[in-house]
Design an enzyme around this catalytic site. Structure first.
Site, PDB file in Angstrom:
ATOM      1  N   GLY A 144       0.912  43.743  38.920  1.00 53.39           N
ATOM      2  CA  GLY A 144      -0.336  44.091  39.586  1.00 53.39           C
ATOM      3  C   GLY A 144      -0.420  45.551  39.989  1.00 53.39           C
ATOM      4  O   GLY A 144      -1.487  46.037  40.351  1.00 53.39           O
ATOM      5  N   VAL A 145       0.717  46.262  39.936  1.00 53.30           N
ATOM      6  CA  VAL A 145       0.738  47.699  40.235  1.00 53.30           C
ATOM      7  C   VAL A 145       0.727  48.417  38.900  1.00 53.30           C
ATOM      8  O   VAL A 145       1.715  48.388  38.159  1.00 53.30           O
ATOM      9  CB  VAL A 145       1.986  48.085  41.049  1.00 53.30           C
ATOM     10  CG1 VAL A 145       1.970  49.572  41.373  1.00 53.30           C
ATOM     11  CG2 VAL A 145       2.065  47.250  42.322  1.00 53.30           C
ATOM     12  N   GLY A 148       0.838  52.189  33.739  1.00 59.33           N
ATOM     13  CA  GLY A 148       0.961  52.398  32.301  1.00 59.33           C
ATOM     14  C   GLY A 148      -0.016  53.429  31.774  1.00 59.33           C
ATOM     15  O   GLY A 148       0.329  54.263  30.927  1.00 59.33           O
ATOM     16  N   SER A 167       1.595  48.180  17.657  1.00 59.69           N
ATOM     17  CA  SER A 167       1.706  47.160  18.696  1.00 59.69           C
ATOM     18  C   SER A 167       1.764  45.745  18.136  1.00 59.69           C
ATOM     19  O   SER A 167       1.147  45.434  17.112  1.00 59.69           O
ATOM     20  CB  SER A 167       0.500  47.254  19.645  1.00 59.69           C
ATOM     21  OG  SER A 167       0.453  48.505  20.292  1.00 59.69           O
ATOM     22  N   HIS A 181      -4.119  48.538  26.264  1.00 60.20           N
ATOM     23  CA  HIS A 181      -4.469  49.766  25.549  1.00 60.20           C
ATOM     24  C   HIS A 181      -5.974  50.033  25.541  1.00 60.20           C
ATOM     25  O   HIS A 181      -6.403  51.180  25.733  1.00 60.20           O
ATOM     26  CB  HIS A 181      -3.926  49.717  24.118  1.00 60.20           C
ATOM     27  CG  HIS A 181      -2.437  49.808  24.056  1.00 60.20           C
ATOM     28  ND1 HIS A 181      -1.744  50.934  24.457  1.00 60.20           N
ATOM     29  CD2 HIS A 181      -1.494  48.920  23.654  1.00 60.20           C
ATOM     30  CE1 HIS A 181      -0.450  50.746  24.300  1.00 60.20           C
ATOM     31  NE2 HIS A 181      -0.271  49.525  23.825  1.00 60.20           N
TER      32      HIS A 181
END
Length: 474
Positions: free
Chosen positions: A298-299, A302, A327, A412
């Site tokens: 939740g933090v 990225g 990916s 992304h």
């Protein structure tokens, strides 16, 4: 949305701790905490005796005592951390329950502050109500957790504690207030402005390199030779570090410097392959991004990691013009198994007939069975074409509440990338075959269009290349 409105949502979780939660399955033999604190003898499956429970409460109260300095409170916290390290899970649950039920905000004051905010009729009244709400939300639980962060190893203690909370079955909801408050504190303590971006190389301490092997979540590092290959001259690895956890990368990214868009993971992981001439590299491929701390769920950092890495790479290699990922598509097979029948009906009659002949049936089960050996399928194979059609639909069309279905895609695309290209037989490992029949995807970070892509996503439209758009149409 204002801080007050945000906090109103948080209090839906926090107030549960003040009011007390219902026992989950397997906890029915325990008495309510208040009864246990007043009792004399232990009963049933209760972990701590009433006397031990009262002593633990007194120790926690000392940590949270506002009359003590942070240093003194931290000293008491250190002693409790040492007890906690040896405590079995049932005793830790008593520890969490005490924090939830005995140190929360005043429920009546909080309810009154929320009501005042809801009824505010002017900006001045709303501002006053917001300040009252802020004060009502301050609790001894916040101070308690802050004191645990004071001693050496305290931040890691809290992160690990939340990781264990998150691992509990969903039926155990009584600790949700503690989880919510930890997440709220971590959002401030692990703000990107407080983190340090560091390059990890073969010359980094062995203890740090071991953590890269331990925490790699996308493509397992099989050996030290494998790791050395990923840290070669044509590679870069960067991580975010917190000053209170200096030896643990919170998140790290592995980058390959190439002269074109990567279409397969095997060459990047090939330990015998010669290093690329970085003087000719014009493309940076992010092929693995790993969060290392479950307790920081939740933090989000990225997005900032990628931005910082792009800035760092362009300073070192001005020739770099393209930034993209290679990916996995972890949710593809599961989605295809459930939704594939309906999606395949959108093929035209000619495609349906060709697929039915090649796969033995016009449904997801037959398609998946025909994809057991994707490397053997030629470009014009009806099975291959149908699989690409479905994958393009999954990544370029399918959403839930306006967000892409696939977890990696959400990350992304939420950072401003677009779905650029599907790559056939790009990951033939058992994991790659199980997740996505060997398919991988490139997400392209066009630095001039990041905001535009985010805007499209906010409108529920997934940004895709013309190639993906064409595949979506079959």
């Amino acid at each position: 949305m204002s801080w007050a409105a945000d906090w109103i949502e948080q209090t839906k979780l926090w107030v549960r701790g003040v009011e007390g939660g219902k026992a989950g399955k397997g906890e029915s033999e325990q008495r309510p905490l208040a009864q246990r604190l007043e009792a004399t003898l232990r009963r049933g499956q209760e972990a701590l005796s009433p006397r031990e429970l009262r002593r633990l409460l007194e120790d926690l109260q000392q940590v949270a005592d506002a009359a003590l300095s942070d240093v003194e409170g931290g000293r008491h916290a250190q002693a409790l951390m040492e007890w906690y390290a040896k405590a079995p899970l049932p005793e830790r649950k008593d520890f969490w329950t005490l924090i939830v039920e005995q140190f929360g905000p005043d429920a009546q004051a909080l309810q009154a502050a929320r009501q005042q905010y809801d009824q505010a009729g002017s900006d001045a009244e709303r501002s006053e109500a917001e300040m009252r709400l802020r004060r009502a939300l301050l609790s001894s639980r916040t101070r308690l957790l802050q004191r645990f962060a004071q001693p050496q190893g305290g931040m890691r203690f809290l992160v690990d504690m939340r990781a264990q909370l998150l691992s509990l079955p969903r039926a155990e909801q009584r600790y949700v207030a503690l989880d919510a408050e930890l997440e709220h504190l971590f959002s401030s303590w692990f703000d990107v402005a407080l983190l340090e971006l560091r390059r990890l190389s073969w010359d980094s301490p062995a203890s740090l390199l071991e953590k890269l092997i331990q925490y790699e979540a996308v493509h397992d590092i099989r050996s030290w030779a494998d790791l050395k290959n990923r840290l070669d001259s044509d590679r870069r690895c960067y991580g975010f570090f917190h000053p209170r956890m200096p030896d643990v990368p919170l998140i790290f990214v592995e980058v390959a410097l190439l002269d074109k868009l990567a279409g397969s993971i095997a060459p990047l992981l090939d330990e015998s392959a010669a290093a690329v001439d970085i003087a000719k590299a014009n493309t940076a491929i992010f092929y693995s991004i790993s969060n290392t701390q479950t307790g920081l769920k939740g933090v989000s950092f990225g997005d900032s990691l990628i931005k910082h890495v792009v800035e760092t790479l362009t300073q070192e290699f001005p020739r770099l013009k393209h930034f993209a990922t290679l990916s996995p598509i972890p949710g593809l097979r599961g989605w295809l198994a459930k939704q594939g029948d309906a999606v395949l009906q959108e093929l035209d009659d000619k495609q349906k007939a060709a697929l039915e002949k090649a796969a033995g049936g016009l449904d997801a089960a037959h398609l998946l069975a025909a994809l057991e050996d994707p490397a053997s399928l030629k470009d014009k194979s009806p099975v291959r074409q149908a699989a690409l059609f479905c994958a393009a639909r999954y990544l370029g069309r399918e959403t839930a509440k306006g967000r892409p279905l696939d977890a990696v895609a959400r990350f992304h695309l939420g950072n401003g990338a677009r779905v650029e290209r599907l790559n056939w037989a790009a990951d033939l490992s058992s994991k790659g075959l199980k997740q996505s029949m060997g398919l991988m995807v490139n997400y392209l970070y066009d630095l001039k269009r990041l905001d535009r892509h985010r805007s499209l996503l906010a409108q529920g439209k997934i940004p895709v290349s013309s190639e993906i758009e064409s595949l979506c149409k079959g």
